[in-house]
Motif scaffolding. Structure first.
Motif, short mmCIF file in Angstrom:
data_model
loop_
_atom_site.label_atom_id
_atom_site.label_comp_id
_atom_site.label_asym_id
_atom_site.label_seq_id
_atom_site.Cartn_x
_atom_site.Cartn_y
_atom_site.Cartn_z
N PHE A 49 -40.03 66.30 -5.20
CA PHE A 49 -39.57 65.89 -3.87
C PHE A 49 -40.61 66.30 -2.82
O PHE A 49 -41.27 67.32 -2.97
N VAL A 50 -40.70 65.53 -1.76
CA VAL A 50 -41.55 65.87 -0.62
C VAL A 50 -40.63 66.30 0.51
O VAL A 50 -39.72 65.57 0.89
N PHE A 51 -40.88 67.49 1.04
CA PHE A 51 -40.07 68.03 2.13
C PHE A 51 -40.88 68.00 3.41
O PHE A 51 -42.01 68.51 3.45
N VAL A 52 -40.32 67.41 4.45
CA VAL A 52 -40.97 67.33 5.75
C VAL A 52 -40.10 68.06 6.75
O VAL A 52 -38.91 67.76 6.90
N ASN A 53 -40.68 69.03 7.43
CA ASN A 53 -39.95 69.81 8.43
C ASN A 53 -40.66 69.66 9.77
O ASN A 53 -41.81 70.07 9.91
#
Length: 200
Positions: A49-53
Motif C-alpha cells: 500500500f502507498v500511504f500519503v499524509n
C-alpha cells in the motif's frame, strides 16, 4: 512515471511538485506556475500500500503503525491479489460501517445463525500501542448465548469453508478438524507451510 497529470483537465506537475504544463495558459493569466506547486506530503509504503499524509509534521508511517508489520510476517499483504471486488453502499458514516468488523458483541443480535459456531462472548481484544489493535473470535465453538447442546456434526455442517464429509475422530475435537482443514486450504492457496500453527 515522472509526472502527475490530471486526467480531466490535463494540468501536469513534476514529482518535485513544480507545475510543468498549464493547458490553455492564455485563459489563466492570473496563474503563475511557480506559485502553483503541489503541496508537499509525507509518502511511505507498507504491505503493498502507498500511504500519503498531507501533514508534514505527522509522525512517520513506521512510528504510527508500530508493530503492525510483525503481525503480518506470515501473511505478507504485498503478495496478496484481488480475486473478487465487492462493493456495497451503506447509508451511514464510514465509522459506523467499519465498527461492525472490529467487535463481536453484535453477533447474537444481528447474525443469530452464527452463534452455534462462533465464540462471540469469548472474543479476545488486544491493543498494541496507540494505533494497532486485534480481535480474535474463535470459530468451531458455540456461543454462550446458545442454551442447548450443539453437536460436532452440526458445527462442521455450519462452517462454510469446511468440505462436506468431514467428521471428528473418536479421539479428536471439532477445533482440531477445522484447524487441519484451514491449514490445508491456506497451504493450497499460498504455497506455504502452516503445519506449525495451532488449532487455537
Amino acid at each position: 512515471m515522472d509526472r502527475l497529470r490530471c486526467p480531466f483537465h490535463g494540468f501536469t506537475w513534476g514529482l518535485d511538485g513544480t507545475m510543468c504544463d498549464l493547458p490553455c495558459a492564455w485563459d489563466f493569466p492570473h496563474v503563475d506556475p511557480a506559485a502553483y506547486r503541489l503541496p508537499q506530503a509525507l509518502v511511505d509504503t507498507w504491505g503493498g500500500f502507498v500511504f500519503v499524509n498531507p501533514d508534514p509534521e505527522a509522525p512517520t508511517l513506521r512510528d504510527y503503525i508500530g508493530d503492525l508489520p510483525e503481525h503480518f510476517q506470515r501473511f505478507p499483504l504485498e503478495e496478496r491479489w484481488m480475486s473478487a471486488n465487492v462493493a456495497k453502499v451503506l447509508a451511514c458514516n464510514w465509522k459506523v460501517g467499519i465498527e461492525a468488523f472490529i467487535e463481536a458483541f453484535h453477533t447474537f443480535a444481528v447474525h443469530p445463525q452464527l452463534i452455534t459456531t462462533s465464540g462471540d462472548t469469548i472474543t479476545q481484544y488486544d491493543v498494541f500501542g496507540e494505533h494497532v489493535s486485534r480481535m480474535i473470535t474463535p470459530v468451531g465453538v458455540p456461543s454462550e448465548h446458545v442454551t442447548r447442546d450443539v453437536g460436532d456434526d452440526e458445527i462442521l455442517r455450519s462452517m462454510l469453508f469446511a468440505r462436506k464429509g468431514l467428521s471428528v475422530p473418536p479421539d479428536g475435537t471439532v477445533r482440531g478438524v477445522l484447524g487441519d482443514e484451514m491449514r490445508a486450504q491456506l497451504a493450497e492457496r499460498t504455497g506455504r507451510d502452516f503445519s506449525d500453527l495451532s488449532d487455537a
